[in-house]
Design a protein around this motif. Structure first.
Motif, mmCIF file in Angstrom:
data_model
loop_
_atom_site.group_PDB
_atom_site.id
_atom_site.type_symbol
_atom_site.label_atom_id
_atom_site.label_comp_id
_atom_site.label_asym_id
_atom_site.label_seq_id
_atom_site.Cartn_x
_atom_site.Cartn_y
_atom_site.Cartn_z
ATOM 1 N N ALA A 14 0.826 -1.207 0.000
ATOM 2 C CA ALA A 14 0.000 0.000 0.000
ATOM 3 C C ALA A 14 0.863 1.262 0.000
ATOM 4 C CB ALA A 14 -0.924 -0.004 1.213
ATOM 5 N N LEU A 15 1.856 1.313 0.893
ATOM 6 C CA LEU A 15 2.715 2.495 1.003
ATOM 7 C C LEU A 15 3.629 2.655 -0.208
ATOM 8 C CD1 LEU A 15 3.665 2.170 4.773
ATOM 9 C CD2 LEU A 15 2.172 3.892 3.757
ATOM 10 N N THR A 16 4.144 1.525 -0.701
ATOM 11 C CA THR A 16 5.015 1.557 -1.881
ATOM 12 C C THR A 16 4.235 2.035 -3.096
ATOM 13 O OG1 THR A 16 6.436 -0.214 -1.044
ATOM 14 C CG2 THR A 16 6.446 0.149 -3.421
ATOM 15 N N THR A 17 3.025 1.505 -3.263
ATOM 16 C CA THR A 17 2.198 1.897 -4.409
ATOM 17 C C THR A 17 1.812 3.367 -4.333
ATOM 18 O OG1 THR A 17 1.308 -0.351 -4.576
ATOM 19 C CG2 THR A 17 0.080 1.395 -5.700
ATOM 20 N N LEU A 18 1.402 3.821 -3.155
ATOM 21 C CA LEU A 18 0.998 5.227 -2.987
ATOM 22 C C LEU A 18 2.164 6.167 -3.289
ATOM 23 C CD1 LEU A 18 -1.069 7.343 -2.135
ATOM 24 C CD2 LEU A 18 -0.347 6.999 0.248
ATOM 25 N N GLY A 19 3.327 5.900 -2.674
ATOM 26 C CA GLY A 19 4.498 6.745 -2.907
ATOM 27 C C GLY A 19 4.941 6.719 -4.353
ATOM 28 N N THR A 20 4.887 5.535 -4.962
ATOM 29 C CA THR A 20 5.307 5.370 -6.359
ATOM 30 C C THR A 20 4.380 6.116 -7.306
ATOM 31 O OG1 THR A 20 6.291 3.208 -5.884
ATOM 32 C CG2 THR A 20 5.739 3.667 -8.180
ATOM 33 N N VAL A 21 3.078 6.023 -7.057
ATOM 34 C CA VAL A 21 2.093 6.707 -7.920
ATOM 35 C C VAL A 21 2.341 8.215 -7.902
ATOM 36 C CG1 VAL A 21 -0.340 7.348 -8.112
ATOM 37 C CG2 VAL A 21 0.281 4.963 -7.830
ATOM 38 N N ILE A 22 2.552 8.767 -6.707
ATOM 39 C CA ILE A 22 2.786 10.214 -6.591
ATOM 40 C C ILE A 22 4.055 10.611 -7.357
ATOM 41 C CG2 ILE A 22 3.325 12.107 -5.005
ATOM 42 C CD1 ILE A 22 1.663 10.537 -2.877
ATOM 43 N N TRP A 23 5.145 9.873 -7.110
ATOM 44 C CA TRP A 23 6.437 10.136 -7.783
ATOM 45 C C TRP A 23 6.275 10.048 -9.301
ATOM 46 C CZ3 TRP A 23 11.365 11.564 -6.424
ATOM 47 C CH2 TRP A 23 12.419 11.198 -7.262
ATOM 48 N N ASN A 24 5.606 9.002 -9.767
ATOM 49 C CA ASN A 24 5.460 8.780 -11.205
ATOM 50 C C ASN A 24 4.578 9.823 -11.876
ATOM 51 O OD1 ASN A 24 7.003 6.547 -10.704
ATOM 52 N ND2 ASN A 24 5.451 5.034 -11.217
ATOM 53 N N ILE A 25 3.474 10.169 -11.228
ATOM 54 C CA ILE A 25 2.569 11.179 -11.802
ATOM 55 C C ILE A 25 3.307 12.501 -12.009
ATOM 56 C CG2 ILE A 25 0.608 12.695 -11.277
ATOM 57 C CD1 ILE A 25 -0.812 10.290 -10.058
ATOM 58 N N VAL A 26 4.050 12.931 -10.987
ATOM 59 C CA VAL A 26 4.760 14.217 -11.058
ATOM 60 C C VAL A 26 5.760 14.224 -12.205
ATOM 61 C CG1 VAL A 26 6.415 15.722 -9.879
ATOM 62 C CG2 VAL A 26 4.470 14.794 -8.622
ATOM 63 N N LEU A 27 6.594 13.185 -12.299
ATOM 64 C CA LEU A 27 7.654 13.175 -13.312
ATOM 65 C C LEU A 27 7.119 12.940 -14.726
ATOM 66 C CD1 LEU A 27 10.582 11.390 -11.441
ATOM 67 C CD2 LEU A 27 10.309 13.805 -11.935
ATOM 68 N N VAL A 28 6.142 12.063 -14.866
ATOM 69 C CA VAL A 28 5.563 11.827 -16.200
ATOM 70 C C VAL A 28 4.849 13.087 -16.689
ATOM 71 C CG1 VAL A 28 3.843 10.515 -17.515
ATOM 72 C CG2 VAL A 28 5.335 9.329 -15.898
ATOM 73 N N TYR A 29 4.106 13.720 -15.795
ATOM 74 C CA TYR A 29 3.388 14.947 -16.163
ATOM 75 C C TYR A 29 4.375 16.046 -16.567
ATOM 76 C CZ TYR A 29 0.550 19.159 -15.808
ATOM 77 O OH TYR A 29 -0.071 20.362 -16.083
ATOM 78 N N LEU A 30 5.450 16.213 -15.799
ATOM 79 C CA LEU A 30 6.455 17.233 -16.128
ATOM 80 C C LEU A 30 7.117 16.939 -17.470
ATOM 81 C CD1 LEU A 30 8.188 17.809 -12.658
ATOM 82 C CD2 LEU A 30 6.746 19.426 -13.918
ATOM 83 N N GLY A 31 7.410 15.646 -17.713
ATOM 84 C CA GLY A 31 8.008 15.255 -18.987
ATOM 85 C C GLY A 31 7.111 15.585 -20.163
ATOM 86 N N ALA A 32 5.804 15.354 -19.976
ATOM 87 C CA ALA A 32 4.833 15.650 -21.035
ATOM 88 C C ALA A 32 4.688 17.160 -21.223
ATOM 89 C CB ALA A 32 3.481 15.033 -20.684
ATOM 90 N N LYS A 33 4.785 17.884 -20.122
ATOM 91 C CA LYS A 33 4.584 19.340 -20.166
ATOM 92 C C LYS A 33 5.722 20.047 -20.893
ATOM 93 C CE LYS A 33 1.680 22.484 -18.575
ATOM 94 N NZ LYS A 33 0.253 22.470 -18.972
ATOM 95 N N VAL A 34 6.962 19.632 -20.610
ATOM 96 C CA VAL A 34 8.110 20.328 -21.214
ATOM 97 C C VAL A 34 8.490 19.746 -22.572
ATOM 98 C CG1 VAL A 34 9.010 20.992 -18.960
ATOM 99 C CG2 VAL A 34 9.851 18.902 -20.041
#
Length: 202
Positions: free
Chosen positions: A142-162
């Protein structure tokens, strides 16, 4: 490296991203920051989409984390005890110290696992002490998935944005990594000093 990532993502899509992230967790050939930001960039150049990249990268990361968790559970403490037997007189660490450290981790395992998911390199390695401490697997997931989702969303979104400037994000992440490592080093030094003082009092 960019050509290699492009080849994998173009030819294997989400499965390729999941594989890269699982590999990054077990044996990091390419940092997750690079895979994720580049994956975000690829959503502007291919039929990949942000949601799919986030899901695939999360699945891959969790699979890799679980593999390290079970490695820690099966081999971790045994190997640490062997190190203590062989080098303990130099490191001033014995089996009892190892088990005390393990007990300490059990106290703060939930906080440690979640927070370390946001620290490069440590986000992978934290799975080993979690396995060594026999942390509840459902809580770990649960904790690994939650932390991973947050980390991944931020970086993937930033990659798409720039878009094509995705390497700029990687540069900022290098600075972030150094800051986090500095904080960790200070924390570890403080804990070691406290541990030594406590041992001397005994």
């Amino acid at each position: 490296m960019e050509n290699w990532l492009t080849y994998i993502m173009n030819n294997f899509g989400y499965i390729g991203i999941a594989f890269l992230m699982a590999l990054e967790n077990i044996f990091p050939p390419i940092p997750s920051e690079v895979v994720l930001t580049f994956g975000g960039f690829m959503t502007t150049q291919s039929n990949l989409n942000v949601t799919g990249v986030v899901i695939a990268s999360t699945v891959g990361s969790v699979v890799g984390a679980v593999a390290l968790y079970y490695f820690g559970m099966v081999y971790g403490m045994k190997r640490m005890e062997k190190i203590a037997d062989k080098w303990g007189h130099i490191l001033r660490v014995d089996k009892e110290d190892m088990h005390k450290s393990n007990e300490w981790f059990k106290k703060y395992e939930a906080v440690a696992v979640f927070i370390c998911r946001f620290v490069p390199v440590m986000r992978s390695l934290i799975s080993i002490p979690a396995g060594m401490a026999h942390m509840n697997i459902y809580l770990f997931l649960a904790l690994t998935t939650l932390g991973t989702v947050i980390w991944n969303i931020v970086l993937v979104y930033l990659g798409a944005k720039v878009g094509g400037s995705w390497e700029t994000i990687v540069g900022y992440m290098d600075v972030y990594s150094r800051v986090m490592y500095g904080i960790l080093i200070v924390v570890v030094i403080i804990l070691i000093v406290l541990f030594i003082r406590k041992k001397k009092k005994r």
